[in-house]
Design a protein around this motif. Structure first.
Motif, PDB file in Angstrom:
ATOM      1  N   VAL A  78      28.839  43.209  38.242  1.00  0.00           N
ATOM      2  CA  VAL A  78      28.237  42.234  38.943  1.00  0.00           C
ATOM      3  C   VAL A  78      26.758  42.155  38.663  1.00  0.00           C
ATOM      4  O   VAL A  78      25.940  43.302  38.913  1.00  0.00           O
ATOM      5  CB  VAL A  78      28.368  42.409  40.349  1.00  0.00           C
ATOM      6  N   VAL A  79      26.063  41.372  38.038  1.00  0.00           N
ATOM      7  CA  VAL A  79      24.615  41.315  37.359  1.00  0.00           C
ATOM      8  C   VAL A  79      23.981  40.481  38.389  1.00  0.00           C
ATOM      9  O   VAL A  79      22.680  40.509  38.065  1.00  0.00           O
ATOM     10  CB  VAL A  79      24.729  41.097  35.931  1.00  0.00           C
ATOM     11  N   VAL A  80      24.424  39.493  38.875  1.00  0.00           N
ATOM     12  CA  VAL A  80      23.776  38.585  39.855  1.00  0.00           C
ATOM     13  C   VAL A  80      24.234  38.310  41.084  1.00  0.00           C
ATOM     14  O   VAL A  80      25.590  38.180  41.411  1.00  0.00           O
ATOM     15  CB  VAL A  80      23.613  37.083  38.948  1.00  0.00           C
ATOM     16  N   LEU A  95      25.853  30.194  46.889  1.00  0.00           N
ATOM     17  CA  LEU A  95      25.746  31.625  46.569  1.00  0.00           C
ATOM     18  C   LEU A  95      26.345  32.066  45.147  1.00  0.00           C
ATOM     19  O   LEU A  95      27.551  31.790  44.962  1.00  0.00           O
ATOM     20  CB  LEU A  95      26.596  32.420  47.688  1.00  0.00           C
ATOM     21  N   GLN A  96      25.577  32.333  44.375  1.00  0.00           N
ATOM     22  CA  GLN A  96      25.936  32.630  42.910  1.00  0.00           C
ATOM     23  C   GLN A  96      26.311  34.241  43.025  1.00  0.00           C
ATOM     24  O   GLN A  96      25.462  35.143  43.124  1.00  0.00           O
ATOM     25  CB  GLN A  96      24.837  32.401  41.922  1.00  0.00           C
ATOM     26  N   VAL A  97      27.428  34.542  42.261  1.00  0.00           N
ATOM     27  CA  VAL A  97      27.990  36.218  41.866  1.00  0.00           C
ATOM     28  C   VAL A  97      28.425  35.805  40.605  1.00  0.00           C
ATOM     29  O   VAL A  97      28.983  35.058  40.039  1.00  0.00           O
ATOM     30  CB  VAL A  97      29.115  36.567  42.689  1.00  0.00           C
ATOM     31  N   SER A  98      27.635  36.595  39.621  1.00  0.00           N
ATOM     32  CA  SER A  98      27.982  36.632  38.025  1.00  0.00           C
ATOM     33  C   SER A  98      28.319  38.053  37.925  1.00  0.00           C
ATOM     34  O   SER A  98      27.965  39.263  38.051  1.00  0.00           O
ATOM     35  CB  SER A  98      26.409  36.448  37.373  1.00  0.00           C
ATOM     36  N   ILE A  99      29.417  37.821  36.954  1.00  0.00           N
ATOM     37  CA  ILE A  99      29.993  39.222  36.188  1.00  0.00           C
ATOM     38  C   ILE A  99      29.688  39.201  34.730  1.00  0.00           C
ATOM     39  O   ILE A  99      30.270  38.257  34.205  1.00  0.00           O
ATOM     40  CB  ILE A  99      31.741  39.390  36.660  1.00  0.00           C
ATOM     41  N   PHE A 100      29.178  40.297  34.402  1.00  0.00           N
ATOM     42  CA  PHE A 100      29.030  40.662  32.821  1.00  0.00           C
ATOM     43  C   PHE A 100      30.063  41.149  32.417  1.00  0.00           C
ATOM     44  O   PHE A 100      30.484  42.384  32.863  1.00  0.00           O
ATOM     45  CB  PHE A 100      27.494  41.240  32.560  1.00  0.00           C
ATOM     46  N   MET A 101      30.746  40.765  31.258  1.00  0.00           N
ATOM     47  CA  MET A 101      31.721  41.318  30.530  1.00  0.00           C
ATOM     48  C   MET A 101      31.176  41.886  29.140  1.00  0.00           C
ATOM     49  O   MET A 101      31.000  41.284  28.283  1.00  0.00           O
ATOM     50  CB  MET A 101      33.046  40.349  30.039  1.00  0.00           C
ATOM     51  N   SER A 102      31.059  43.307  29.114  1.00  0.00           N
ATOM     52  CA  SER A 102      30.950  44.044  27.884  1.00  0.00           C
ATOM     53  C   SER A 102      31.952  43.881  26.993  1.00  0.00           C
ATOM     54  O   SER A 102      32.987  43.718  27.224  1.00  0.00           O
ATOM     55  CB  SER A 102      30.488  45.473  28.214  1.00  0.00           C
ATOM     56  N   PRO A 103      31.844  44.157  25.789  1.00  0.00           N
ATOM     57  CA  PRO A 103      32.672  44.325  24.531  1.00  0.00           C
ATOM     58  C   PRO A 103      33.797  45.405  25.174  1.00  0.00           C
ATOM     59  O   PRO A 103      35.113  45.166  24.293  1.00  0.00           O
ATOM     60  CB  PRO A 103      31.774  44.776  23.314  1.00  0.00           C
ATOM     61  N   VAL A 104      33.794  46.278  25.774  1.00  0.00           N
ATOM     62  CA  VAL A 104      34.884  47.147  26.048  1.00  0.00           C
ATOM     63  C   VAL A 104      35.722  46.823  27.451  1.00  0.00           C
ATOM     64  O   VAL A 104      36.784  47.231  27.771  1.00  0.00           O
ATOM     65  CB  VAL A 104      34.348  48.668  26.390  1.00  0.00           C
ATOM     66  N   ASN A 105      35.157  45.657  28.093  1.00  0.00           N
ATOM     67  CA  ASN A 105      35.927  45.146  29.072  1.00  0.00           C
ATOM     68  C   ASN A 105      37.407  44.315  28.851  1.00  0.00           C
ATOM     69  O   ASN A 105      37.179  44.100  27.561  1.00  0.00           O
ATOM     70  CB  ASN A 105      35.254  44.255  30.138  1.00  0.00           C
ATOM     71  N   GLN A 204      28.669  44.732  45.500  1.00  0.00           N
ATOM     72  CA  GLN A 204      26.880  44.716  45.579  1.00  0.00           C
ATOM     73  C   GLN A 204      26.647  44.620  43.921  1.00  0.00           C
ATOM     74  O   GLN A 204      27.355  44.798  43.375  1.00  0.00           O
ATOM     75  CB  GLN A 204      26.574  46.092  45.967  1.00  0.00           C
ATOM     76  N   LEU A 205      25.338  44.560  43.872  1.00  0.00           N
ATOM     77  CA  LEU A 205      24.786  44.309  42.626  1.00  0.00           C
ATOM     78  C   LEU A 205      24.905  45.736  41.904  1.00  0.00           C
ATOM     79  O   LEU A 205      25.067  46.755  42.177  1.00  0.00           O
ATOM     80  CB  LEU A 205      23.241  44.329  42.743  1.00  0.00           C
ATOM     81  N   VAL A 215      38.285  42.422  45.508  1.00  0.00           N
ATOM     82  CA  VAL A 215      37.558  41.320  46.450  1.00  0.00           C
ATOM     83  C   VAL A 215      36.388  41.084  46.175  1.00  0.00           C
ATOM     84  O   VAL A 215      35.512  41.907  46.642  1.00  0.00           O
ATOM     85  CB  VAL A 215      38.407  41.539  47.696  1.00  0.00           C
ATOM     86  N   ILE A 216      35.912  39.877  45.763  1.00  0.00           N
ATOM     87  CA  ILE A 216      34.733  39.667  45.667  1.00  0.00           C
ATOM     88  C   ILE A 216      34.052  39.016  46.911  1.00  0.00           C
ATOM     89  O   ILE A 216      32.928  39.546  47.366  1.00  0.00           O
ATOM     90  CB  ILE A 216      34.296  38.490  44.658  1.00  0.00           C
ATOM     91  N   ALA A 217      34.828  38.373  47.598  1.00  0.00           N
ATOM     92  CA  ALA A 217      34.241  37.574  48.867  1.00  0.00           C
ATOM     93  C   ALA A 217      35.496  37.032  50.098  1.00  0.00           C
ATOM     94  O   ALA A 217      36.582  37.209  49.318  1.00  0.00           O
ATOM     95  CB  ALA A 217      33.372  36.472  48.444  1.00  0.00           C
TER      96      ALA A 217
END
Length: 220
Positions: A78-80, A95-105, A204-205, A215-217
């Motif tokens: 979670v980056v945002v 309400l914005q929730v952003s998930i960053f996917m790295s190359p290993v995900n 959380q961030l 569960v995100i929300a």
């Protein structure tokens, strides 16, 4: 018999071609350059395994289907977490929730809720790094809205500097089930979610999350 590793359909053709290409390189190496052939074979195997893990598709079911729970649509971090104006569909604050996917995900994207697809749009764009503030509005992206009968949630798949192949399988009017695959982003990137203001968050961030597991929300 249960296979130890499931490969997503998006990667099968690429992996087959890659395997054939690397096999040809190894054949030439053993024929022409026998002194370094085993080094070439080792590097080829390592490269193939690196690409292979990009396309793994673990068989995950949501613990329980619940219209009030919003599960993570992707693996990553979670980056945002912030209130932000969503300009494309809602045109108001969410309400914005952003998930960053790295190359290993794992790069599979899954429906965080079940319901009806009410919006789906593809936008060509740039390939800024996924954590760039403007990537959500300027990068190549696909926007989807799912209505569970009580509220709507917007999902945005965003391409990054490496991820230039977004796949989205949904269509407007389609009924989708919570936890099913809705898309794939090759080689990682980012997924944004826009939830109603006041939604209770369970993350959380900088927290690491797993698609269909975290569960995100919780919706009101």
């Amino acid at each position: 018999m249960k296979l130890p590793l499931r490969i997503h359909a998006e990667g099968r053709r690429m992996l087959t071609l890659l395997l054939l290409g690397l096999a040809a390189i190894c054949f030439v190496a053993f024929t022409v350059l026998p002194n370094i052939a085993w080094i070439v074979a080792g590097v080829s195997l390592l490269f193939f395994l690196v690409i292979l893990q990009f396309f793994r598709n673990p068989n995950r079911l949501v613990p329980v289907e619940d219209d009030n729970l919003v599960y993570a649509p992707a693996d990553g971090k979670v980056v945002v977490i912030e209130e932000a104006t969503e300009p494309e569909y809602f045109k108001d604050k969410r309400l914005q929730v952003s998930i960053f996917m790295s190359p290993v995900n794992v790069h599979v994207n899954r429906n965080p809720i079940g319901g009806k697809v009410t919006y789906n749009a593809y936008h060509p764009g740039k390939y800024l790094v996924a954590w760039h503030p403007k990537s959500s509005t300027e990068n190549e992206r696909t926007t989807v809205v799912i209505d569970n009968g009580n509220t709507e949630i917007l999902l945005r798949q965003i391409a990054g500097a490496l991820a230039k192949r977004i796949k989205n399988y949904l269509e407007v009017g389609q009924e989708v089930r919570q936890g099913e695959d809705f898309g794939f982003i090759k080689f990682g990137s980012r997924v944004d979610m826009f939830l109603p203001l006041g939604t209770q968050l369970d993350v959380q961030l900088n927290q690491k999350v797993k698609g269909n597991k975290t569960v995100i929300a919780r919706l009101g």
